[in-house]
Design a protein around this motif. Structure first.
Motif, PDB file in Angstrom:
ATOM      1  N   TYR A  68       0.807  -1.216   0.000  1.00  0.00           N
ATOM      2  CA  TYR A  68       0.000   0.000   0.000  1.00  0.00           C
ATOM      3  C   TYR A  68       0.840   1.267   0.000  1.00  0.00           C
ATOM      4  N   THR A  69       0.407   2.256  -0.757  1.00  0.00           N
ATOM      5  CA  THR A  69       0.909   3.626  -0.562  1.00  0.00           C
ATOM      6  C   THR A  69      -0.306   4.548  -0.582  1.00  0.00           C
ATOM      7  N   PRO A  70      -0.248   5.646   0.176  1.00  0.00           N
ATOM      8  CA  PRO A  70      -1.452   6.479   0.350  1.00  0.00           C
ATOM      9  C   PRO A  70      -1.999   7.007  -0.973  1.00  0.00           C
ATOM     10  N   PHE A  71      -1.136   7.455  -1.871  1.00  0.00           N
ATOM     11  CA  PHE A  71      -1.649   8.081  -3.089  1.00  0.00           C
ATOM     12  C   PHE A  71      -2.334   7.066  -3.990  1.00  0.00           C
ATOM     13  N   ARG A  72      -1.797   5.849  -4.032  1.00  0.00           N
ATOM     14  CA  ARG A  72      -2.450   4.827  -4.870  1.00  0.00           C
ATOM     15  C   ARG A  72      -3.751   4.355  -4.233  1.00  0.00           C
ATOM     16  N   GLY A  75      -7.667   0.937  -3.593  1.00  0.00           N
ATOM     17  CA  GLY A  75      -8.005   0.363  -4.891  1.00  0.00           C
ATOM     18  C   GLY A  75      -6.810   0.247  -5.822  1.00  0.00           C
ATOM     19  N   GLY A  76      -5.856   1.139  -5.696  1.00  0.00           N
ATOM     20  CA  GLY A  76      -4.750   1.169  -6.650  1.00  0.00           C
ATOM     21  C   GLY A  76      -3.519   0.406  -6.208  1.00  0.00           C
ATOM     22  N   TYR A 282       4.513   2.816  14.341  1.00  0.00           N
ATOM     23  CA  TYR A 282       4.722   4.239  14.058  1.00  0.00           C
ATOM     24  C   TYR A 282       5.976   4.454  13.201  1.00  0.00           C
ATOM     25  N   ARG A 284       7.800   2.232  11.437  1.00  0.00           N
ATOM     26  CA  ARG A 284       7.869   1.529  10.165  1.00  0.00           C
ATOM     27  C   ARG A 284       6.766   1.989   9.212  1.00  0.00           C
ATOM     28  N   VAL A 286       4.123   4.897   9.760  1.00  0.00           N
ATOM     29  CA  VAL A 286       3.861   6.329   9.598  1.00  0.00           C
ATOM     30  C   VAL A 286       5.115   7.075   9.130  1.00  0.00           C
ATOM     31  N   LEU A 287       6.266   6.739   9.695  1.00  0.00           N
ATOM     32  CA  LEU A 287       7.495   7.425   9.265  1.00  0.00           C
ATOM     33  C   LEU A 287       8.194   6.692   8.131  1.00  0.00           C
ATOM     34  N   GLY A 288       8.175   5.372   8.185  1.00  0.00           N
ATOM     35  CA  GLY A 288       8.943   4.607   7.201  1.00  0.00           C
ATOM     36  C   GLY A 288       8.178   4.307   5.914  1.00  0.00           C
ATOM     37  N   GLY A 289       6.868   4.490   5.934  1.00  0.00           N
ATOM     38  CA  GLY A 289       6.079   4.286   4.723  1.00  0.00           C
ATOM     39  C   GLY A 289       5.846   2.820   4.369  1.00  0.00           C
ATOM     40  N   GLU A 290       6.274   1.889   5.237  1.00  0.00           N
ATOM     41  CA  GLU A 290       5.969   0.470   4.963  1.00  0.00           C
ATOM     42  C   GLU A 290       4.627   0.151   5.619  1.00  0.00           C
ATOM     43  N   TRP A 291       3.608   0.654   4.999  1.00  0.00           N
ATOM     44  CA  TRP A 291       2.272   0.578   5.595  1.00  0.00           C
ATOM     45  C   TRP A 291       1.810  -0.864   5.769  1.00  0.00           C
TER      46      TRP A 291
ATOM     47  N   MET B   4      -9.774   6.726  -8.796  1.00  0.00           N
ATOM     48  CA  MET B   4      -8.845   5.720  -9.281  1.00  0.00           C
ATOM     49  C   MET B   4      -8.535   5.907 -10.756  1.00  0.00           C
ATOM     50  N   LEU B 140      -2.260  12.755   0.755  1.00  0.00           N
ATOM     51  CA  LEU B 140      -2.097  11.910  -0.434  1.00  0.00           C
ATOM     52  C   LEU B 140      -3.261  10.920  -0.559  1.00  0.00           C
ATOM     53  N   ALA B 156      10.348   9.131   4.050  1.00  0.00           N
ATOM     54  CA  ALA B 156       9.848   8.006   3.252  1.00  0.00           C
ATOM     55  C   ALA B 156       8.480   8.288   2.652  1.00  0.00           C
ATOM     56  N   GLN B 160       7.456   8.635  -1.215  1.00  0.00           N
ATOM     57  CA  GLN B 160       6.438   7.761  -1.820  1.00  0.00           C
ATOM     58  C   GLN B 160       5.486   8.560  -2.686  1.00  0.00           C
ATOM     59  N   THR B 498      13.057   3.701   4.327  1.00  0.00           N
ATOM     60  CA  THR B 498      12.037   3.151   5.215  1.00  0.00           C
ATOM     61  C   THR B 498      12.553   2.880   6.632  1.00  0.00           C
TER      62      THR B 498
END
Lengths: 329, 552
Positions: A68-72, A75-76, A282, A284, A286-291, B4, B140, B156, B160, B498
């Motif tokens: 997952y990434t927030p912008f996608r 669904g994306g 938090y 990994r 929120v800061l690290g983006g590995e949602w 989307m 985002l 990170a 992204q 990350t």
């Protein structure tokens, strides 16, 4: 749907005519709800709150199965099956965080949970109502302080440049610093929790003590029971239902061991001592983006919590208690 | 579903007003960080220097890492752009704030004037610094990206956003002489653009920054009382001097004094010549600083210094308010010692009897120190990909950004930075704008403008007495400075992006532990193993691959 509607219509039609009193037990859930509709109306805001802020966000757990990434967005983002769980379980940091979380949780259960009971009993034994009220006010106060303030205060007292270090320095003992000692950090965390919330926790036990019928004390006194025996045989048994209920509820959130408190103090003692599941999520996520991995860790925590609370509930029922799901007909 | 479709479309056609983003760049864009392209397939934006300020530098230098030093203030403010940037639309922004958000528009003459000058309704979203990353992700996830977004590309989640296509690819819009339509944006050299490229494309407008932003300031009144004096030549002499200052007990005003009152790793790394976090060996392999002898020597020395009482016991605090003692040497920002009004002159005024000066940094072994230069760009601003789909709109947004980014010495920068004359500032006897300290809550409406122009050291007249010493010390530092081998590649390690924050904390904790005696320098090797095992090794290999792709 139409069959359902017919069934719905039936009971309501039954309700109006004064037929020879049908046995109450035969009322369906829907009938009972209709009868108590005003009471149920009061539940609506609370139910909505949980729906919007607890149940709907739970859908976000799908992130645990996505890259997952927030912008996608949901669904994306691509679906990755159990890859996040595999990555999580092979990550030494998760295991370290889980270990720390469990140690702190057990310490809190053993040390912090009984503390308000002990304090409530202690305060209850005070004779002077005025002193009692004053002490109560004082011990409630820390509950309203934020963790930032609490930790600053502790730093000023127990830190390397704090009050105790200063006094010990004067006595020729140097180097005292309880705030940066990684070995004793978990006990420090529990001590801070007790200091902050023990007083607040007594409220519910005071209420329980107040609910114990006075005649039991009188009967015990007539039978020759002293103050100690009255506490042991009347007060403590009177507190058991409340304590059990709180214990079960606490077990459900046992793995939530104080995010802010640990995040604030992690730089002082290091990750090895202060990384817990919540801080891992938090850093990994929120800061690290590995949602995905972070959500998987959060989900694992939630699942463990649910299993524990159900197990504890069953255990409490076996012991003869009522558990948390009270059914009164 | 509409959301989307829009995103997929952006991902499929590439973003940028020119609509010419190449397939190659897009592939790299959606892939992991390590898959970046090293070359570029567009002309880098042309550099057009900002107009001459009409003042002579106090110290001019061509040394890499050094900027010219000015003591004379600008009195003739130039006009950097002739056009009205906007045509009546609205420009939204997503920007950082460190304090309270500014006063609302209808009560804020500065904001009203800004809108008037920009020719648009400027609608910022103020985001408090401590929660910036969280809010950034939320923004985002909403799919509604404001027109101008402050971006910290070392974070990170910010990165992204860039890689997922939330922001416009400006490579073609700004390529070559195209950028000359925005003269203020053009006032930055190619190395700045080059260092800030993502996957070989321009996604962000980067600020120019000083290569050296910090200095060591010494208390000459304290060091002057030691037998070593104010110019210790190596680590032994420095230790002796610092111990002697701690032994003084107190200084002017009865203030408790120590050799050092706050632990700042960077200055010790200068002195012990450890270099940047990752060093490039002769064999082309990267070595982490913790694996070097210099680093171990530094830790051993610092632990010894700590045990001998050189440091204030609260030197490790994260709360500046805890530090009330004075110190022989202190790590400071150039901006609060020389270029700002609150500089060394203010230090001396605050504590009568104290004498301060810039400290010429020694190397631990009696030779020169090693100063690591900053990466050549600082904060950046991105443009929303959705907004950039409309070419006219993109031009208007860039016009606004160009205005907000006017360089020092321009009328626009004076207004943007200082506000309205008479209300927010007045000119003092030196001809420089001085805050009236009133209506300050009205300023800070915008923080998406990027720093443009030469960005020299403009000393505040209050600190003019230190200009000579400042120039000498900075020149020495610059002459002994090195660039980072990973310059421009920082974000090419996905693992660093990350896990960097956590690994950094692990490292910082160990280092502070050794210094304070909680850990031992003898455990450095096992710490390095642990650090490498938890992601350091992965980062190293990702960076080595990036270096290889860049052809080094």
């Amino acid at each position: 749907m139409s069959a359902q509607a017919e069934t719905d219509a039936g009971p309501r039609a039954d309700e109006a005519p004064p037929k020879p009193a049908p046995a109450r037990r035969k009322l369906t859930l829907r009938q009972r709800m209709w009868r108590e509709r005003w009471a149920y109306t009061f539940i609506v805001p609370g139910a909505l709150f949980f729906l919007v802020f607890a149940y709907v966000p739970m859908l976000g757990n799908v992130v645990a199965f996505q890259d997952y990434t927030p912008f996608r967005g949901f669904g994306g983002s691509t679906w990755v099956g159990l890859a996040n769980f595999e990555a999580m379980l092979s990550d030494p940091e998760v295991l370290m965080a889980l270990r720390n979380t469990l140690i702190i949780a057990v310490l809190q259960l053993v040390l912090a949970f009984p503390a308000p009971i002990a304090l409530a009993l202690l305060l209850d034994s005070l004779m002077s109502a005025r002193v009692k009220r004053m002490v109560q006010t004082v011990v409630y106060l820390p509950h309203f302080l934020s963790w930032v303030i609490v930790i600053s205060v502790w730093q000023q007292v127990f830190g390397g440049g704090g009050l105790i270090a200063g006094v010990l320095d004067g006595l020729g003992v140097s180097g005292f610093d309880a705030m940066t000692n990684a070995d004793t950090f978990k006990l420090l965390v529990v001590a801070q929790t007790i200091w902050k919330d023990c007083g607040w926790g007594t409220i519910i036990f005071f209420a329980a003590i107040a609910g114990i019928p006075q005649d039991r004390y009188e009967a015990a006194a007539i039978d020759g029971a002293g103050a100690w025996q009255r506490m042991r045989h009347v007060t403590l048994p009177g507190l058991v239902p409340v304590a059990t209920l709180l214990l079960i509820l606490n077990i459900g959130s046992i793995l939530t061991v104080g995010f802010e408190q640990l995040l604030l103090q992690q730089p002082m003692v290091g990750m090895d001592a202060a990384e817990v599941l919540d801080t891992f999520v938090y850093f990994r996520g929120v800061l690290g983006g590995e949602w995905g991995i972070a959500t998987a860790a959060g989900l694992l925590k939630g699942v463990i919590g649910t299993v524990l609370v159900l197990a504890a509930n069953r255990f409490a029922k076996r012991l003869g208690g009522e558990g948390i799901f009270l059914c009164r007909h | 579903m509409v959301e989307m479709t829009r995103r997929n479309l952006l991902g499929a056609i590439g973003i940028g007003a020119g609509g010419l983003a190449t397939g190659g760049a897009l592939t790299a864009c959606s892939g992991p960080a390590g898959s970046a392209e090293s070359g570029t397939d567009f002309a880098m934006p042309t550099y057009q220097p900002a107009p001459d300020l009409g003042i002579e530098p106090f110290h001019a230098s061509e040394t890499p890492g050094m900027q010219n030093v000015y003591t004379e203030p600008v009195t003739d403010f130039f006009k950097s752009v002739d056009r009205g940037p906007g045509s009546g639309g609205t420009v939204t922004s997503f920007q950082l704030t460190w304090g309270e958000p500014s006063t609302p528009l209808d009560e804020n003459p500065y904001w009203q004037e800004l809108n008037e000058r920009l020719g648009v309704g400027f609608e910022p979203t103020f985001v408090p610094q401590p929660t910036f990353d969280q809010k950034f992700s939320t923004m985002l996830a909403s799919g509604e990206v404001p027109d101008l977004v402050f971006v910290n590309d070392q974070s990170a989640v910010n990165l992204q956003g860039i890689r997922d296509g939330a922001f416009a690819d400006l490579s073609d819009v700004l390529a070559g002489d195209n950028i000359l339509d925005w003269p203020n944006l053009a006032a930055r050299k190619e190395d700045i653009w080059r260092a800030s490229l993502k996957d070989g494309r321009v996604y962000q407008i980067p600020s120019t920054v000083w290569a050296i932003t910090n200095v060591i300031v010494m208390r000459t009144d304290l060091l002057g009382q030691t037998s070593t004096g104010t110019a210790p030549a190596d680590a032994d002499q420095l230790l002796a001097a610092l111990k002697a200052v701690t032994a003084l007990g107190s200084g002017p005003g009865g203030q408790q004094v120590y050799g050092v009152n706050k632990y700042e790793p960077a200055m010790w790394r200068w002195i012990f010549k450890t270099g940047p976090d990752w060093r490039l060996g002769d064999d082309g392999k990267l070595v982490h600083v913790t694996q070097t002898d210099e680093y171990k020597d530094m830790l051993t020395w610092l632990a010894g210094a700590w045990s001998e009482g050189v440091f204030d016991p609260v030197a490790m605090t994260t709360n500046p308010a805890d530090i009330v003692s004075g110190a022989a040497i202190e790590y400071r920002a150039v901006s609060n010692t020389f270029t700002g009004a609150a500089g060394l002159a203010q230090d001396e005024a605050d504590l009568p009897g104290a004498k301060v000066d810039f400290f010429d940094v020694p190397g631990y072994d009696g030779t020169a120190p090693v100063i690591v230069r900053n990466i050549p760009y600082g904060r950046s601003t991105c443009v929303s990909a959705a907004a950039a789909e409309d070419e006219d709109r993109l031009v208007e947004i860039l016009n606004v950004l160009d205005y907000l980014s006017a360089p020092y010495g321009s009328e626009e920068a004076l207004f943007v930075g200082s506000g309205i004359e008479g209300r927010h500032y007045t000119f003092d006897e030196n001809g420089i704008p001085v805050s009236t300290n009133e209506h300050t809550g009205e300023l800070g409406v915008q923080y998406v403008g990027v720093v443009s122009g030469p960005n020299d050291y403009y000393g505040h007249p209050m600190n003019a007495a230190w200009a000579e010493r400042f120039s000498t010390v900075l020149e020495n530092m610059a002459q002994n400075s090195v660039a980072r081998p990973l310059e421009g590649l920082e974000t090419e390690s996905n693992t660093f992006v990350t896990k960097g924050a956590q690994l950094g904390q692990l490292w910082d904790d160990f280092e502070r532990g050794v210094v304070t005696g909680r850990e031992s320098a003898d455990d450095l090797e096992s710490f390095v193993d642990d650090y490498m095992g938890r992601g350091g090794e992965q980062i190293r290999s990702e960076y080595e691959r990036a270096l290889e792709e860049r052809g080094e």
